[in-house]
Design an enzyme around this catalytic site. Structure first.
Site, PDB file in Angstrom:
ATOM      1  N   HIS A  55      -3.025  -4.799   5.881  1.00 16.20           N
ATOM      2  CA  HIS A  55      -2.321  -3.655   5.287  1.00 16.20           C
ATOM      3  C   HIS A  55      -1.327  -4.301   4.307  1.00 16.20           C
ATOM      4  O   HIS A  55      -0.127  -4.376   4.566  1.00 16.20           O
ATOM      5  CB  HIS A  55      -1.592  -2.898   6.402  1.00 16.20           C
ATOM      6  CG  HIS A  55      -1.075  -1.561   6.019  1.00 16.20           C
ATOM      7  ND1 HIS A  55      -1.022  -1.098   4.722  1.00 16.20           N
ATOM      8  CD2 HIS A  55      -0.574  -0.551   6.783  1.00 16.20           C
ATOM      9  CE1 HIS A  55      -0.514   0.124   4.720  1.00 16.20           C
ATOM     10  NE2 HIS A  55      -0.230   0.481   5.952  1.00 16.20           N
ATOM     11  N   ARG A  98       2.313   8.543   6.097  1.00 16.04           N
ATOM     12  CA  ARG A  98       3.303   7.905   5.223  1.00 16.04           C
ATOM     13  C   ARG A  98       2.680   7.077   4.112  1.00 16.04           C
ATOM     14  O   ARG A  98       3.166   7.110   2.984  1.00 16.04           O
ATOM     15  CB  ARG A  98       4.351   7.136   6.015  1.00 16.04           C
ATOM     16  CG  ARG A  98       3.956   5.795   6.545  1.00 16.04           C
ATOM     17  CD  ARG A  98       4.878   5.403   7.642  1.00 16.04           C
ATOM     18  NE  ARG A  98       4.782   6.358   8.718  1.00 16.04           N
ATOM     19  CZ  ARG A  98       5.810   6.786   9.446  1.00 16.04           C
ATOM     20  NH1 ARG A  98       6.994   6.337   9.236  1.00 16.04           N
ATOM     21  NH2 ARG A  98       5.613   7.655  10.399  1.00 16.04           N
ATOM     22  N   THR A  99       1.627   6.364   4.395  1.00 15.24           N
ATOM     23  CA  THR A  99       1.062   5.512   3.341  1.00 15.24           C
ATOM     24  C   THR A  99       0.469   6.371   2.214  1.00 15.24           C
ATOM     25  O   THR A  99       0.655   6.077   1.036  1.00 15.24           O
ATOM     26  CB  THR A  99       0.000   4.564   3.940  1.00 15.24           C
ATOM     27  OG1 THR A  99       0.601   3.843   5.013  1.00 15.24           O
ATOM     28  CG2 THR A  99      -0.505   3.575   2.921  1.00 15.24           C
ATOM     29  N   LYS A 140     -20.074  15.075   5.833  1.00 12.66           N
ATOM     30  CA  LYS A 140     -21.452  15.574   5.736  1.00 12.66           C
ATOM     31  C   LYS A 140     -22.459  14.424   5.776  1.00 12.66           C
ATOM     32  O   LYS A 140     -23.638  14.616   5.516  1.00 12.66           O
ATOM     33  CB  LYS A 140     -21.623  16.383   4.453  1.00 12.66           C
ATOM     34  CG  LYS A 140     -20.704  17.582   4.408  1.00 12.66           C
ATOM     35  CD  LYS A 140     -20.886  18.376   3.121  1.00 12.66           C
ATOM     36  CE  LYS A 140     -19.851  19.483   3.027  1.00 12.66           C
ATOM     37  NZ  LYS A 140     -19.718  20.002   1.684  1.00 12.66           N
ATOM     38  N   ARG A 149      -7.929   3.569   2.042  1.00 12.45           N
ATOM     39  CA  ARG A 149      -7.742   3.262   3.471  1.00 12.45           C
ATOM     40  C   ARG A 149      -9.053   3.579   4.185  1.00 12.45           C
ATOM     41  O   ARG A 149      -9.690   4.608   3.909  1.00 12.45           O
ATOM     42  CB  ARG A 149      -6.621   4.112   4.063  1.00 12.45           C
ATOM     43  CG  ARG A 149      -6.628   4.040   5.583  1.00 12.45           C
ATOM     44  CD  ARG A 149      -5.401   4.595   6.216  1.00 12.45           C
ATOM     45  NE  ARG A 149      -4.258   3.727   6.009  1.00 12.45           N
ATOM     46  CZ  ARG A 149      -3.158   3.776   6.756  1.00 12.45           C
ATOM     47  NH1 ARG A 149      -3.057   4.644   7.727  1.00 12.45           N
ATOM     48  NH2 ARG A 149      -2.148   2.972   6.510  1.00 12.45           N
TER      49      ARG A 149
HETATM   50  C1  NCD Z   1       0.440   1.624  10.165  1.00 14.68           C
HETATM   51  C2  NCD Z   1      -1.030   1.704   9.882  1.00 14.68           C
HETATM   52  O1  NCD Z   1      -1.604   2.771   9.766  1.00 14.68           O
HETATM   53  O2  NCD Z   1      -1.596   0.639   9.751  1.00 14.68           O
HETATM   54  N1  NCD Z   1       1.173   2.666   9.658  1.00 14.68           N
HETATM   55  C3  NCD Z   1       1.512   2.639   8.352  1.00 14.68           C
HETATM   56  O3  NCD Z   1       0.680   2.563   7.491  1.00 14.68           O
HETATM   57  N2  NCD Z   1       2.810   2.660   8.063  1.00 14.68           N
HETATM   58  C4  NCD Z   1       0.779   1.252  11.530  1.00 14.68           C
HETATM   59  C5  NCD Z   1       0.213   2.040  12.636  1.00 14.68           C
HETATM   60  O4  NCD Z   1      -0.428   3.069  12.458  1.00 14.68           O
HETATM   61  O5  NCD Z   1       0.437   1.592  13.759  1.00 14.68           O
END
Ligand code: NCD
Length: 316
Positions: free
Chosen positions: A136, A58-59, A86, A108
């Site tokens: 986050h 989703r992000t 690699k 990320r």
């Molecule tokens: C979260 C994450 O990856 O930090 N998900 C997200 O980005 N909406 C929460 C999670 O994975 O638990």
């Protein structure tokens, strides 16, 4: 008012005005989500690099939708299919991408602090899309926006966060955002995930292992995903977690009437949350997703479209 900082690495150093400003800036972009035609040309000619060293659905899609709706191009790195596999170092990977001249990096990484490491070494703005167990920030902003929209303000709300607080970057960013508005925050979960240090994250935080007590007076409930691998590790069986912490209709009824229910996703129905709660009228889960695009559009607009050198104090 313009953005006081060049990177968005964390919410912890931000002031209340900074957060309120970012939420206000997201408003027009929320409107755009409601239009049949959602595409703007605001960032035409700009390039957003989406560097996802840790998998994400989703992000990543939310940022890429936000970039597309602003008319920007994207460069995509997904670690599973990249030179990271690699053995290339993080710095070599990001320097290579930087040489292709993106205007902003969204990153990320499973290591806490990785986006900051990159931000200190490159000249372009970096947005943290989740780093290890650190923060986050865009999730914290979209959660704050969702709550502010439903309740009308954020001041002094009773907020309860349930789950693996210790390893949750979502919990951390939510706490930093909401504490700036004087929210009274209660953290709830098994003692092994509720270390005393959590109390230091903001003034007035309460650590409450018993869910019945944590729910009393709550106006907002944030249920975290259970990382099943962590649960099994120290020997707390899944069914025990479900019995003690699952958000059920009965437990939801113990919070204040009409309390909001948030979950960052991906949720595991039947584990941390009962489907009747996830799909019920108090659930804001899909609004969170919609608001995520608006918040990320606002940030990309401010960070990739802003005048060069407009940085200042803050997370710079
Ligand atoms: C979260 C994450 O990856 O930090 N998900 C997200 O980005 N909406 C929460 C999670 O994975 O638990």
């Amino acid at each position: 008012m313009t953005l006081r900082f060049r990177h968005l690495l964390a919410l912890e150093p931000l002031l209340r005005e900074d957060i309120a400003f970012l939420l206000d800036q997201s408003k027009p972009f929320q409107e755009i989500q409601r239009n049949p035609l959602k595409k703007l040309a605001t960032l035409r000619g700009k390039t957003v690099a989406l560097l996802f060293f840790e998998s994400s659905t989703r992000t990543r899609i939310s940022f890429s939708t936000a970039a597309a709706r602003l008319g920007a191009d994207t460069m995509n790195l997904q670690a599973e299919a990249s030179s990271v596999k690699k053995g290339e170092s993080l710095l070599d990977t990001v320097r290579t991408l930087d040489a292709m001249k993106p205007d902003v990096i969204v990153m990320r990484h499973s290591a806490s602090g990785a986006p900051q490491f990159v931000a200190e070494r490159l000249k372009i703005p970096v947005i943290n899309a989740g780093d290890g167990v650190h923060e986050h920030p865009t999730q914290g902003l979209l959660d704050a926006l969702t709550i502010r929209d439903r309740i009308g303000h954020l001041d002094g709300l009773n907020v309860t966060i349930i789950g693996d607080i210790q390893h949750s970057r979502v919990a951390r960013s939510d706490i930093y955002a909401l504490a700036r508005f004087g929210c009274r925050i209660t953290l709830c979960g098994p003692a092994m995930w509720l270390p005393r240090e959590c109390e230091q994250m903001a003034p007035g935080i309460r650590l409450v292992p018993r869910i019945e007590e944590a729910l009393r007076d709550a106006q907002v409930l944030i249920v975290l995903r259970v990382q099943t691998e962590r649960l099994l590790e120290p020997g707390l069986p899944l069914d025990e977690y479900i019995r003690l912490y699952q958000m059920t209709p009965g437990r939801l009824a113990q919070a204040q009437p009409g309390a909001l229910l948030l979950h960052p996703g991906p949720m595991i129905r039947g584990l941390e949350i009962d489907p009747a709660v996830a799909d019920g009228p108090q659930s804001c889960i899909l609004e969170q997703v919609t608001n995520g695009v608006a918040v990320r559009m606002a940030l990309l607009y401010l960070m990739a479209g802003g005048t060069p050198g407009s940085g200042g104090p803050g997370t710079d």
